[in-house]
Design a protein around this motif. Structure first.
Motif, PDB file in Angstrom:
ATOM      1  N   THR A 166       9.482  13.461   3.975  1.00  0.00           N
ATOM      2  CA  THR A 166       8.447  13.300   2.664  1.00  0.00           C
ATOM      3  C   THR A 166       8.031  12.150   2.265  1.00  0.00           C
ATOM      4  O   THR A 166       6.810  11.811   1.630  1.00  0.00           O
ATOM      5  CB  THR A 166      10.628  13.290   1.783  1.00  0.00           C
ATOM      6  N   HIS A 167       8.082  10.890   3.031  1.00  0.00           N
ATOM      7  CA  HIS A 167       6.975   9.611   2.478  1.00  0.00           C
ATOM      8  C   HIS A 167       6.270   9.688   3.578  1.00  0.00           C
ATOM      9  O   HIS A 167       4.674   8.501   2.520  1.00  0.00           O
ATOM     10  CB  HIS A 167       7.786   8.297   3.178  1.00  0.00           C
ATOM     11  N   ALA A 168       5.467  10.091   4.548  1.00  0.00           N
ATOM     12  CA  ALA A 168       4.476  10.065   4.989  1.00  0.00           C
ATOM     13  C   ALA A 168       3.458  10.901   3.906  1.00  0.00           C
ATOM     14  O   ALA A 168       1.966  11.198   3.603  1.00  0.00           O
ATOM     15  CB  ALA A 168       4.226  10.666   6.405  1.00  0.00           C
ATOM     16  N   HIS A 169       3.897  12.288   3.697  1.00  0.00           N
ATOM     17  CA  HIS A 169       3.155  13.624   2.493  1.00  0.00           C
ATOM     18  C   HIS A 169       2.946  12.330   1.170  1.00  0.00           C
ATOM     19  O   HIS A 169       1.481  12.531   1.067  1.00  0.00           O
ATOM     20  CB  HIS A 169       3.961  14.002   1.837  1.00  0.00           C
ATOM     21  N   ALA A 170       3.850  11.640   0.655  1.00  0.00           N
ATOM     22  CA  ALA A 170       3.493  10.760  -0.213  1.00  0.00           C
ATOM     23  C   ALA A 170       2.319   9.465  -0.404  1.00  0.00           C
ATOM     24  O   ALA A 170       1.675   9.128  -0.654  1.00  0.00           O
ATOM     25  CB  ALA A 170       4.714  10.277  -1.095  1.00  0.00           C
ATOM     26  N   LEU A 171       1.986   8.681   0.911  1.00  0.00           N
ATOM     27  CA  LEU A 171       0.803   8.092   1.477  1.00  0.00           C
ATOM     28  C   LEU A 171      -0.050   8.991   1.584  1.00  0.00           C
ATOM     29  O   LEU A 171      -0.999   8.441   1.269  1.00  0.00           O
ATOM     30  CB  LEU A 171       1.815   7.498   2.981  1.00  0.00           C
ATOM     31  N   LEU A 172      -0.118  10.046   2.434  1.00  0.00           N
ATOM     32  CA  LEU A 172      -1.566  10.728   2.412  1.00  0.00           C
ATOM     33  C   LEU A 172      -1.922  10.825   1.287  1.00  0.00           C
ATOM     34  O   LEU A 172      -3.248  11.318   0.914  1.00  0.00           O
ATOM     35  CB  LEU A 172      -0.611  11.710   3.225  1.00  0.00           C
ATOM     36  N   ALA A 173      -1.200  11.515  -0.114  1.00  0.00           N
ATOM     37  CA  ALA A 173      -1.395  12.148  -0.817  1.00  0.00           C
ATOM     38  C   ALA A 173      -2.756  10.651  -1.472  1.00  0.00           C
ATOM     39  O   ALA A 173      -2.755  11.114  -2.324  1.00  0.00           O
ATOM     40  CB  ALA A 173      -0.143  12.323  -1.387  1.00  0.00           C
ATOM     41  N   GLN A 174      -1.510   9.103  -1.612  1.00  0.00           N
ATOM     42  CA  GLN A 174      -1.942   8.757  -1.962  1.00  0.00           C
ATOM     43  C   GLN A 174      -3.866   8.004  -1.545  1.00  0.00           C
ATOM     44  O   GLN A 174      -4.669   7.826  -2.364  1.00  0.00           O
ATOM     45  CB  GLN A 174      -1.248   7.433  -2.185  1.00  0.00           C
ATOM     46  N   MET A 175      -3.372   8.209  -0.193  1.00  0.00           N
ATOM     47  CA  MET A 175      -5.110   8.488   0.786  1.00  0.00           C
ATOM     48  C   MET A 175      -6.303   8.925   0.274  1.00  0.00           C
ATOM     49  O   MET A 175      -6.885   8.207  -0.507  1.00  0.00           O
ATOM     50  CB  MET A 175      -4.880   8.812   1.721  1.00  0.00           C
ATOM     51  N   ARG A 176      -4.951   9.894  -0.368  1.00  0.00           N
ATOM     52  CA  ARG A 176      -5.965  11.254  -1.285  1.00  0.00           C
ATOM     53  C   ARG A 176      -7.143  10.990  -2.527  1.00  0.00           C
ATOM     54  O   ARG A 176      -8.011  11.079  -2.318  1.00  0.00           O
ATOM     55  CB  ARG A 176      -5.844  12.336  -0.881  1.00  0.00           C
ATOM     56  N   ASP A 177      -5.808  10.163  -3.220  1.00  0.00           N
ATOM     57  CA  ASP A 177      -6.662   9.552  -4.184  1.00  0.00           C
ATOM     58  C   ASP A 177      -7.638   8.809  -4.008  1.00  0.00           C
ATOM     59  O   ASP A 177      -8.224   8.262  -5.175  1.00  0.00           O
ATOM     60  CB  ASP A 177      -5.142   9.187  -5.019  1.00  0.00           C
ATOM     61  N   LEU A 178      -6.905   7.953  -2.880  1.00  0.00           N
ATOM     62  CA  LEU A 178      -8.140   7.070  -2.869  1.00  0.00           C
ATOM     63  C   LEU A 178      -9.555   6.317  -2.678  1.00  0.00           C
ATOM     64  O   LEU A 178      -9.871   5.909  -2.855  1.00  0.00           O
ATOM     65  CB  LEU A 178      -7.567   5.531  -2.000  1.00  0.00           C
ATOM     66  N   ILE A 179      -9.435   8.103  -1.899  1.00  0.00           N
ATOM     67  CA  ILE A 179     -11.058   8.450  -0.930  1.00  0.00           C
ATOM     68  C   ILE A 179     -11.955   9.509  -2.028  1.00  0.00           C
ATOM     69  O   ILE A 179     -12.895   8.998  -2.169  1.00  0.00           O
ATOM     70  CB  ILE A 179     -10.794   8.722  -0.202  1.00  0.00           C
ATOM     71  N   GLY A 180     -11.087   9.892  -3.433  1.00  0.00           N
ATOM     72  CA  GLY A 180     -11.746  10.637  -4.283  1.00  0.00           C
ATOM     73  C   GLY A 180     -12.265  11.777  -3.425  1.00  0.00           C
ATOM     74  O   GLY A 180     -11.918  11.948  -3.014  1.00  0.00           O
ATOM     75  N   ARG A 181     -13.558  12.164  -3.703  1.00  0.00           N
ATOM     76  CA  ARG A 181     -13.882  13.463  -3.800  1.00  0.00           C
ATOM     77  C   ARG A 181     -14.739  13.654  -2.853  1.00  0.00           C
ATOM     78  O   ARG A 181     -15.070  14.824  -1.822  1.00  0.00           O
ATOM     79  CB  ARG A 181     -14.395  14.135  -4.907  1.00  0.00           C
ATOM     80  N   ASN A 182     -14.885  12.439  -2.267  1.00  0.00           N
ATOM     81  CA  ASN A 182     -16.049  12.518  -1.058  1.00  0.00           C
ATOM     82  C   ASN A 182     -15.680  11.413  -0.107  1.00  0.00           C
ATOM     83  O   ASN A 182     -16.859  11.855   0.989  1.00  0.00           O
ATOM     84  CB  ASN A 182     -17.384  12.078  -1.359  1.00  0.00           C
ATOM     85  N   GLY A 183     -14.925  11.005   0.004  1.00  0.00           N
ATOM     86  CA  GLY A 183     -14.753   9.890   1.315  1.00  0.00           C
ATOM     87  C   GLY A 183     -13.467  11.027   2.132  1.00  0.00           C
ATOM     88  O   GLY A 183     -13.226  11.864   2.397  1.00  0.00           O
ATOM     89  N   ALA A 184     -13.295   9.932   3.403  1.00  0.00           N
ATOM     90  CA  ALA A 184     -12.584  10.645   4.313  1.00  0.00           C
ATOM     91  C   ALA A 184     -11.594   9.535   4.495  1.00  0.00           C
ATOM     92  O   ALA A 184     -11.190   7.713   4.120  1.00  0.00           O
ATOM     93  CB  ALA A 184     -13.970  10.761   5.435  1.00  0.00           C
ATOM     94  N   PHE A 229       0.711  -1.613  -0.219  1.00  0.00           N
ATOM     95  CA  PHE A 229      -0.344   0.450  -0.084  1.00  0.00           C
ATOM     96  C   PHE A 229       0.821   1.561   0.070  1.00  0.00           C
ATOM     97  O   PHE A 229       0.185   2.249   0.157  1.00  0.00           O
ATOM     98  CB  PHE A 229      -1.333   0.667   1.029  1.00  0.00           C
ATOM     99  N   THR A 230       1.786   1.237   0.568  1.00  0.00           N
ATOM    100  CA  THR A 230       2.866   2.891  -0.146  1.00  0.00           C
ATOM    101  C   THR A 230       2.879   3.090  -1.411  1.00  0.00           C
ATOM    102  O   THR A 230       3.864   3.905  -1.832  1.00  0.00           O
ATOM    103  CB  THR A 230       4.039   2.218   0.305  1.00  0.00           C
TER     104      THR A 230
END
Length: 323
Positions: A170-188, A139-140
């Motif tokens: 740096t890697h924490a930012h990247a993982l959070l950004a990936q989470m942002r992509d996974l949840i889309g516009r309406n997720g959390a 998942f990274t």
């Protein structure tokens, strides 16, 4: 300290694993990936650490979930697809699932196929009406969700256990950004974050009086010896937990008690007396500091739940433009 996302073996080749370990041992300071903590013994030791009086993280997060899971579920809403990074049969996951209103699916993601399907199978027995869809992936790195999950109106990434703290900024930012992509516009995102606190509390948590964490740390060397044919002498190292203030993190080190030479993959690695081998770091956040980090990934903190002593937090994040 937390279960690491990649559990060895993930079935990379013997030579690749050896090269990775050698690369870490040639750094200054020397490093060994925390993936090596986790074999059968390491997993047992980790579970034992979670029961120690000094190790507040697991019981405190459980306390937060027991107290506030119903409110978390209200914020998440009905028919959500829950994507857990790092599969688990843990009580924390069950506490959340028990309170959700008709969840669409539960999607555990883990790189270790055997552990993933064992965890999914155990949950399936207790939640026969829940659609459980295991995804074997690191998942990274970016991975694909099943089509019906991708089209869910509400996707929730669940990331308990303070695992984000094991990543540098740096890697924490990247993982959070990936989470942002996974949840889309309406997720959390529902995430466990360990909080900045007195260094003495942290040092005790990572260097317990019974020596369980020390044995857990040394087990990384034992694991490398068995899997890769190295000749680390476990008696020649001692465990050390170090608080690094300017990085806001606790580090786990193994310190060489003498000059020694370790053989691995046909190479000789010299380790001096007193030299440190870093095996893990665990960042601790202030509420403001984590909010700022989340914002760099396009996420905003909507709600924070904490224990009465404010040792730990579970935070709900949503895409920033929704705030």
């Amino acid at each position: 300290m937390a279960k690491h996302p990649s559990t060895v073996p993930a079935k990379p080749t013997h030579d690749t694993l050896t090269d990775d370990v050698l690369a870490g041992l040639k750094k200054d300071p020397k490093e060994l990936s925390p993936v090596w903590f986790y074999d059968e013994l390491g997993s047992f030791l980790f579970d034992s650490i979670c029961e120690l009086p000094e190790y507040y993280i697991t019981r405190t997060e459980l306390q937060i979930m027991q107290t506030h899971a119903a409110e978390m579920a209200q914020h998440i809403g009905p028919e959500a697809a829950v994507i857990e990074l790092g599969s688990g049969t843990s009580l924390k996951t069950r506490l959340l699932l028990d309170k959700l209103d008709h969840p669409l699916a539960y999607v555990p993601v883990d790189i270790s196929r055997e552990h993933l399907f064992a965890a999914a199978g155990a949950l399936a027995k207790d939640y026969p009406n829940l659609h459980i869809v295991p995804v074997c992936a690191d998942f990274t790195q970016p991975f694909e969700l099943p089509q019906f999950v991708r089209t869910a109106q509400r996707r929730i990434v669940y990331f308990p256990g303070s695992t984000l703290g094991n990543f540098d900024r740096t890697h924490a930012h990247a993982l959070l950004a990936q989470m942002r992509d996974l949840i889309g516009r309406n997720g959390a995102v529902l995430i466990g974050i360990d909080l900045y606190k007195d260094r003495r509390v942290l040092e005790r948590a990572y260097d317990d009086a019974a020596g369980v964490t020390a044995e857990f740390n040394l087990n990384a060397l034992r694991h490398v010896n068995r899997e890769l044919g190295a000749n680390f002498d476990l008696d020649a190292f001692e465990h050390l937990a170090v608080w690094v203030e300017d990085q806001s993190r606790i580090e786990m080190h193994l310190v060489s008690k003498r000059d020694q030479v370790v053989r691995l993959g046909g190479e000789k690695i010299r380790i001096a007396s007193g030299e440190h081998l870093r095996t893990e770091y665990c960042h601790k956040y202030t509420l403001e500091g984590f909010s700022e980090l989340a914002a760099t990934a396009g996420l905003a903190v909507r709600r924070v739940w904490m224990d009465p002593d404010q040792l730990f937090s579970v935070q709900l994040l949503e895409p920033a433009r929704l705030q």
